[in-house]
Design a protein around this motif. Structure first.
Motif, mmCIF file in Angstrom:
data_model
loop_
_atom_site.group_PDB
_atom_site.id
_atom_site.type_symbol
_atom_site.label_atom_id
_atom_site.label_comp_id
_atom_site.label_asym_id
_atom_site.label_seq_id
_atom_site.Cartn_x
_atom_site.Cartn_y
_atom_site.Cartn_z
ATOM 1 N N LEU A 122 25.016 85.023 -15.958
ATOM 2 C CA LEU A 122 24.948 84.794 -14.521
ATOM 3 C C LEU A 122 23.776 85.578 -13.951
ATOM 4 C CD1 LEU A 122 26.199 83.680 -11.885
ATOM 5 C CD2 LEU A 122 27.530 85.805 -11.772
ATOM 6 N N TYR A 170 22.708 80.313 -13.538
ATOM 7 C CA TYR A 170 22.903 80.877 -14.861
ATOM 8 C C TYR A 170 21.674 80.604 -15.727
ATOM 9 C CZ TYR A 170 28.030 81.093 -14.083
ATOM 10 O OH TYR A 170 29.289 81.363 -13.617
ATOM 11 N N PHE A 188 25.963 79.135 -7.970
ATOM 12 C CA PHE A 188 25.673 80.090 -9.035
ATOM 13 C C PHE A 188 24.447 79.624 -9.812
ATOM 14 C CE2 PHE A 188 29.885 82.088 -8.784
ATOM 15 C CZ PHE A 188 30.633 81.082 -8.188
ATOM 16 N N TYR A 211 30.190 77.935 -2.771
ATOM 17 C CA TYR A 211 29.671 78.902 -3.726
ATOM 18 C C TYR A 211 28.617 78.213 -4.588
ATOM 19 C CZ TYR A 211 33.354 82.399 -2.937
ATOM 20 O OH TYR A 211 34.188 83.354 -2.397
ATOM 21 N N LYS A 225 32.994 85.271 -9.331
ATOM 22 C CA LYS A 225 32.252 85.224 -10.586
ATOM 23 C C LYS A 225 33.176 84.939 -11.749
ATOM 24 C CE LYS A 225 29.644 88.841 -11.314
ATOM 25 N NZ LYS A 225 29.117 90.219 -11.275
ATOM 26 N N LEU A 226 32.614 84.313 -12.786
ATOM 27 C CA LEU A 226 33.302 84.118 -14.055
ATOM 28 C C LEU A 226 32.570 84.880 -15.139
ATOM 29 C CD1 LEU A 226 34.076 80.269 -14.077
ATOM 30 C CD2 LEU A 226 35.725 82.138 -13.803
ATOM 31 N N PHE A 264 21.000 76.802 -15.546
ATOM 32 C CA PHE A 264 22.037 75.971 -14.949
ATOM 33 C C PHE A 264 22.350 76.437 -13.541
ATOM 34 C CE2 PHE A 264 23.266 73.332 -18.421
ATOM 35 C CZ PHE A 264 23.121 74.075 -19.572
ATOM 36 N N PRO A 311 27.975 72.928 -19.093
ATOM 37 C CA PRO A 311 29.399 73.117 -19.369
ATOM 38 C C PRO A 311 30.259 72.258 -18.447
ATOM 39 C CG PRO A 311 28.272 75.230 -19.299
ATOM 40 C CD PRO A 311 27.295 74.208 -18.811
ATOM 41 N N TYR A 347 24.588 84.715 -7.430
ATOM 42 C CA TYR A 347 25.388 83.700 -6.790
ATOM 43 C C TYR A 347 25.421 83.887 -5.282
ATOM 44 C CZ TYR A 347 29.773 86.487 -6.282
ATOM 45 O OH TYR A 347 30.740 87.402 -5.944
#
Lengths: 113, 115
Positions: free
Chosen positions: B45, B35, B33, B31, A100-101, B91, A44, B48
């Protein structure tokens, strides 16, 4: 046998027309929203963001509109081009200031030449 | 800037084998993350980190999954033992600071196939 996957909504537009992609977000505490574009085989890609103290923000050929009353977000793409063909995701930050999203399921945009 | 770097880009392994996915975040981002994306469940998610410390691992499917971030420029996601249902695109994303922490930048992903 076949697996059943997510059925992403699809928007099909003619090259040169304007596109409007809609998103209903879930958390009324969200105060930050992002639109991402994902092309086939890629991660993305950040397009544009908006904070809840705004109701409109413009970028290059893109505009994001936010309606907090009905928890609705839209992405408008002007003069849609074949390179705009992709899956578009809206994301919100939810509550708690966590970093977080929360991503929506996505909309596929198909641009017809 | 090179962006988020992930390796390998593709991994095919047999059920029961250990798989390690690697990520180098954008320099200066604090940060990170992880995914997972599948047709069935979309983008999920998993875990993280902030300043190399795991903050939320509630998305990790089960004990077979583990993630580490030994320093600010490297993270791993390990699956041991792997199962066919782990097949997905994984990801890694990173973001910077408090004011822009939601502006996540994604890597190209690792496509994992477990047979």
């Amino acid at each position: 046998g076949e697996s059943v996957g997510l059925h992403l909504p699809t928007l099909s537009v003619q090259e040169g027309d304007n596109s409007i992609i809609n998103c209903a977000y879930s958390n009324s505490a969200s105060d930050y929203f992002i639109w991402y574009k994902q092309e086939s085989g890629k991660g993305p890609q950040f397009i544009i963001d908006i904070r809840s103290n705004m109701d409109k923000r413009q970028g290059q050929r893109v505009t994001v509109l936010l309606n907090k009353t009905v928890k609705h977000l839209s992405l408008q793409i002007a003069a849609t081009q074949p390179g705009d063909s992709a899956v578009y995701f809206c994301a919100e930050n939810g509550s708690g200031n966590t970093g977080k999203l929360i991503f929506g399921q996505g909309t596929t945009l198909q641009v017809k030449p | 800037d090179a962006g988020v770097i992930q390796s390998p880009r593709h991994e095919v392994t047999e059920m029961g084998q250990e798989v390690t996915l690697r990520c180098k975040p954008i320099s200066g981002h604090d940060y990170l993350f992880w995914y997972r994306q599948t047709m069935m469940r979309g983008l999920e998610l998993l875990i993280y980190f902030n300043n190399n410390v795991p903050i939320d691992d509630s998305g990790m499917p089960e004990d077979r999954f583990s993630a580490k971030m030994p320093n600010a420029s490297f993270s791993t996601l390990k699956i041991q033992p792997s199962e066919p249902r782990d097949s997905a695109v994984y990801f890694c994303a990173s973001s910077r600071g408090q004011t822009r922490k939601y502006e996540q930048y994604f890597g190209p992903g690792t496509r994992l196939t477990v047979t």
